[in-house]
Design a protein around this motif. Structure first.
Motif, PDB file in Angstrom:
ATOM      1  N   LYS A 220     -61.990  31.244  71.946  1.00  0.00           N
ATOM      2  CA  LYS A 220     -62.869  30.179  72.390  1.00  0.00           C
ATOM      3  C   LYS A 220     -62.092  28.858  72.383  1.00  0.00           C
ATOM      4  N   PRO A 221     -62.527  27.879  73.167  1.00  0.00           N
ATOM      5  CA  PRO A 221     -61.836  26.578  73.151  1.00  0.00           C
ATOM      6  C   PRO A 221     -61.759  25.980  71.742  1.00  0.00           C
ATOM      7  N   GLU A 222     -62.756  26.230  70.922  1.00  0.00           N
ATOM      8  CA  GLU A 222     -62.741  25.684  69.555  1.00  0.00           C
ATOM      9  C   GLU A 222     -61.721  26.369  68.647  1.00  0.00           C
ATOM     10  N   ASP A 223     -61.082  27.423  69.129  1.00  0.00           N
ATOM     11  CA  ASP A 223     -59.987  28.040  68.384  1.00  0.00           C
ATOM     12  C   ASP A 223     -58.667  27.300  68.592  1.00  0.00           C
TER      13      ASP A 223
ATOM     14  N   GLN B 204     -48.570  26.606  68.133  1.00  0.00           N
ATOM     15  CA  GLN B 204     -49.718  26.040  68.838  1.00  0.00           C
ATOM     16  C   GLN B 204     -50.450  27.120  69.623  1.00  0.00           C
ATOM     17  N   VAL B 205     -51.759  27.148  69.453  1.00  0.00           N
ATOM     18  CA  VAL B 205     -52.632  27.992  70.264  1.00  0.00           C
ATOM     19  C   VAL B 205     -53.608  27.080  70.994  1.00  0.00           C
ATOM     20  N   THR B 206     -53.611  27.170  72.310  1.00  0.00           N
ATOM     21  CA  THR B 206     -54.502  26.357  73.125  1.00  0.00           C
ATOM     22  C   THR B 206     -55.363  27.280  73.984  1.00  0.00           C
ATOM     23  N   VAL B 207     -56.669  27.110  73.878  1.00  0.00           N
ATOM     24  CA  VAL B 207     -57.613  27.932  74.631  1.00  0.00           C
ATOM     25  C   VAL B 207     -58.336  27.036  75.629  1.00  0.00           C
ATOM     26  N   SER B 208     -58.150  27.335  76.897  1.00  0.00           N
ATOM     27  CA  SER B 208     -58.777  26.528  77.942  1.00  0.00           C
ATOM     28  C   SER B 208     -60.127  27.113  78.333  1.00  0.00           C
ATOM     29  N   SER B 209     -61.023  26.226  78.740  1.00  0.00           N
ATOM     30  CA  SER B 209     -62.375  26.692  79.103  1.00  0.00           C
ATOM     31  C   SER B 209     -62.469  27.029  80.582  1.00  0.00           C
TER      32      SER B 209
END
Length: 120
Positions: free
Chosen positions: A86-89, A115-120
């Motif tokens: 999820k983006p909040e991750d 770094q972990v980036t989750v895009s919506s």
């Protein structure tokens, strides 16, 4: 001295998966608990999963059912399989290891963060 080297972070779309790895090297008698923490933008570092030397696991409520921690003791490596992201991750993820140097000496070590980036 002991080094923890993390790998596997990156950019992923919401709903996707990533697998983080953290390998410990150096003067190691054994490793007790290993864990994964994360620090999101403007937030404090929080523990999200840990695993004992015997394989018992515990998870933060925010990741329970989506993330799985595991370890390979001969390789001194801990993994974090992250599904249904999820983006909040989005955060910097850190591994931690309680390294036993001798039967009478134990010390905590941290990885450099990935770094972990989750895009919506």
């Amino acid at each position: 001295q002991v080094q923890l080297v993390e790998s596997g972070g990156g950019l992923v779309q919401a709903g996707g998966s990533l697998r983080l790895s953290c390998a410990a090297s150096g003067i190691i008698f054994s490793i007790a608990d290993m864990g994964w923490y994360r620090q999101g933008p403007g937030k404090q570092r929080e523990v999200i999963a840990f695993i004992t030397s015997g394989g018992s696991t515990n998870y933060a409520d925010s990741v329970k059912g989506r993330f799985t921690i595991s370890r390979d003791n001969p390789k001194n490596t801990v993994y974090l399989q992250m599904n249904s992201l999820k983006p909040e991750d989005t955060a910097v993820y850190y591994c931690n290891a309680e390294v036993v140097h001798t039967p009478w000496s134990q010390r905590s070590y941290w990885g450099q963060g990935t770094q972990v980036t989750v895009s919506s």
